[in-house]
Write a protein that holds these residues in place. Structure first.
Motif, mmCIF file in Angstrom:
data_model
loop_
_atom_site.group_PDB
_atom_site.id
_atom_site.type_symbol
_atom_site.label_atom_id
_atom_site.label_comp_id
_atom_site.label_asym_id
_atom_site.label_seq_id
_atom_site.Cartn_x
_atom_site.Cartn_y
_atom_site.Cartn_z
ATOM 1 N N GLY A 172 0.802 -1.215 0.000
ATOM 2 C CA GLY A 172 0.000 0.000 0.000
ATOM 3 C C GLY A 172 0.834 1.264 0.000
ATOM 4 N N ASN A 173 0.390 2.247 0.758
ATOM 5 C CA ASN A 173 0.952 3.588 0.729
ATOM 6 C C ASN A 173 2.212 3.690 1.590
ATOM 7 O OD1 ASN A 173 1.452 6.313 0.624
ATOM 8 N ND2 ASN A 173 -0.441 6.939 1.646
ATOM 9 N N SER A 174 3.370 3.730 0.975
ATOM 10 C CA SER A 174 4.635 3.780 1.713
ATOM 11 C C SER A 174 4.900 5.151 2.309
ATOM 12 C CB SER A 174 5.800 3.390 0.800
ATOM 13 O OG SER A 174 5.927 4.310 -0.279
ATOM 14 N N ALA A 175 4.142 6.180 1.912
ATOM 15 C CA ALA A 175 4.342 7.541 2.420
ATOM 16 C C ALA A 175 3.431 7.861 3.602
ATOM 17 C CB ALA A 175 4.101 8.557 1.303
ATOM 18 N N PHE A 217 7.007 4.279 6.057
ATOM 19 C CA PHE A 217 8.011 3.316 5.615
ATOM 20 C C PHE A 217 9.061 4.000 4.744
ATOM 21 C CE2 PHE A 217 4.806 -0.042 6.625
ATOM 22 C CZ PHE A 217 5.602 -0.784 7.479
ATOM 23 N N ASP A 218 8.656 4.990 3.960
ATOM 24 C CA ASP A 218 9.633 5.756 3.185
ATOM 25 C C ASP A 218 10.641 6.428 4.109
ATOM 26 O OD1 ASP A 218 8.449 5.101 0.770
ATOM 27 O OD2 ASP A 218 7.358 6.997 0.563
ATOM 28 N N ASP A 219 10.146 7.003 5.222
ATOM 29 C CA ASP A 219 11.033 7.662 6.186
ATOM 30 C C ASP A 219 12.002 6.669 6.815
ATOM 31 O OD1 ASP A 219 9.647 10.085 5.800
ATOM 32 O OD2 ASP A 219 8.262 9.647 7.444
ATOM 33 N N LEU A 220 11.492 5.498 7.188
ATOM 34 C CA LEU A 220 12.325 4.482 7.833
ATOM 35 C C LEU A 220 13.409 3.980 6.882
ATOM 36 C CD1 LEU A 220 9.473 2.528 9.637
ATOM 37 C CD2 LEU A 220 11.279 3.818 10.780
ATOM 38 N N HIS A 236 7.006 -3.127 -4.026
ATOM 39 C CA HIS A 236 5.702 -2.598 -3.620
ATOM 40 C C HIS A 236 4.598 -3.589 -3.982
ATOM 41 C CE1 HIS A 236 6.930 1.524 -2.532
ATOM 42 N NE2 HIS A 236 7.891 1.330 -3.430
ATOM 43 N N LYS A 237 3.679 -3.787 -3.048
ATOM 44 C CA LYS A 237 2.491 -4.602 -3.285
ATOM 45 C C LYS A 237 1.258 -3.745 -3.048
ATOM 46 C CE LYS A 237 4.401 -9.158 -2.176
ATOM 47 N NZ LYS A 237 4.212 -10.408 -1.376
ATOM 48 N N SER A 261 -3.533 -1.240 8.386
ATOM 49 C CA SER A 261 -3.733 -0.064 9.240
ATOM 50 C C SER A 261 -2.583 0.925 9.099
ATOM 51 C CB SER A 261 -3.864 -0.493 10.711
ATOM 52 O OG SER A 261 -5.005 -1.317 10.903
ATOM 53 N N LEU A 262 -1.358 0.420 8.967
ATOM 54 C CA LEU A 262 -0.204 1.299 8.804
ATOM 55 C C LEU A 262 -0.236 2.003 7.454
ATOM 56 C CD1 LEU A 262 2.672 -0.905 10.281
ATOM 57 C CD2 LEU A 262 1.211 0.749 11.456
ATOM 58 N N SER A 263 -0.913 1.410 6.487
ATOM 59 C CA SER A 263 -0.966 1.969 5.136
ATOM 60 C C SER A 263 -2.094 2.968 4.942
ATOM 61 C CB SER A 263 -1.119 0.826 4.115
ATOM 62 O OG SER A 263 -1.298 1.323 2.811
#
Length: 297
Positions: A172-175, A217-220, A236-237, A261-263
């Motif tokens: 999902g959304n990595s940002a 996740f992008d930040d990490l 990416h999935k 939930s994280l996405s």
């Protein structure tokens, strides 16, 4: 600082990932700690006993035995794992019988009370229902919502970031930013909360929210690349790859729910409802320190 609400004695159920830093936090700050355990001879319990903890052998199926173990205890802090509903209910009932003032329920995670939290995995729904039941049979309740334990973002449990291989799989959304808090910060916040906040009225519960930092996740990944000097291979999935499984009543379904939930924003605690100022808490672990800890490990 001495407790301002009279809390002096703590019983801790479970000394795993979060239970261990809680134990050391309590012991190092002058609280009298009893650790409830099925087996006091376990080698890993010696480290707590050496710092002054009382090791108390209990049978979680025996309310009478638990009641006896909790005599003279001010607050019970539970870190019992998912699937321990019956044991935690017995613990809460015994706590009330023993005159315990406060019960910290084992939830430790996302803010299940957030307006946008639906849908929830059945295992999470069970935790929420158990809270309702515990209010009826146990002492007043505190619940600590801390987002994701910070280093678990890189754990095999989550399966998203692998610091050893420098590979990432993002669903999902990595940002999308979500809340993360280090184990030691959750422990310190909890100690401050149970010793400084007013005890809720009988039959009630209060959700306390703590966040070390918010990151995507992008930040990490970007921080790990900066700290470690190596690029991550990122795959990416789709969001649907986890969202479609998030209601399955299994560990796989629970992980899918967490990743979804994280996405989609459910993993970010409401920033205007953090309990930091009320308990006098400031986070000590930020994104860079988290990444440094993971890479060293």
């Amino acid at each position: 600082m001495s407790p301002s609400n009279g809390i002096q004695t703590v019983a801790l159920a479970g000394v795993g990932n979060i239970g261990s830093p809680l134990a050391f936090e309590f012991l190092e700050n002058g609280l009298t700690l009893s650790i409830l355990t099925r087996d006091t001879s376990k080698a890993d319990l010696k480290q707590y006993a050496e710092k002054g903890a009382n090791l108390v052998q209990v049978d979680y199926s025996s309310e009478a035995q638990l009641t006896q173990a909790l005599r003279g205890i001010d607050v019970v802090v539970s870190t019992l794992p998912s699937g321990s509903d019956d044991q935690e209910k017995n613990l809460a009932k015994a706590a009330k019988q023993a005159g315990v003032k406060l019960f910290v329920k084992s939830e430790w995670g996302l803010d299940y009370d957030a307006p946008n939290m639906e849908p929830v995995n059945p295992m999470i729904a069970s935790k929420m229902q158990l809270r309702v039941e515990l209010k009826e049979v146990g002492p007043p309740i505190f619940v600590v919502s801390n987002g994701l334990f910070a280093t678990l973002a890189f754990s095999s449990f989550l399966g998203s970031l692998d610091a050893a291989t420098r590979k990432a799989v993002i669903n999902g959304n990595s940002a999308q930013k979500f809340s993360l808090t280090a184990f030691e910060d959750v422990a310190r916040f909890t100690r401050l909360a149970i010793t400084r906040l007013p005890i809720p009225p009988a039959g009630s519960s209060r959700v306390l929210r703590v966040q070390g930092f918010a990151a995507s996740f992008d930040d990490l990944i970007a921080t790990a690349e900066q700290v470690g000097g190596n690029k991550f291979e990122v795959a990416h999935k789709s969001y649907e790859s986890v969202a479609d499984k998030q209601l399955e009543p299994s560990l796989e379904g629970l992980i899918a729910w967490l990743l979804a939930s994280l996405s989609d924003g459910r993993g970010l605690l409401p920033q205007d409802k953090l309990t930091h100022d009320e308990v006098g808490f400031k986070p000590s672990v930020d994104i860079r320190k988290t990444v440094e800890t993971v890479l060293k490990a």
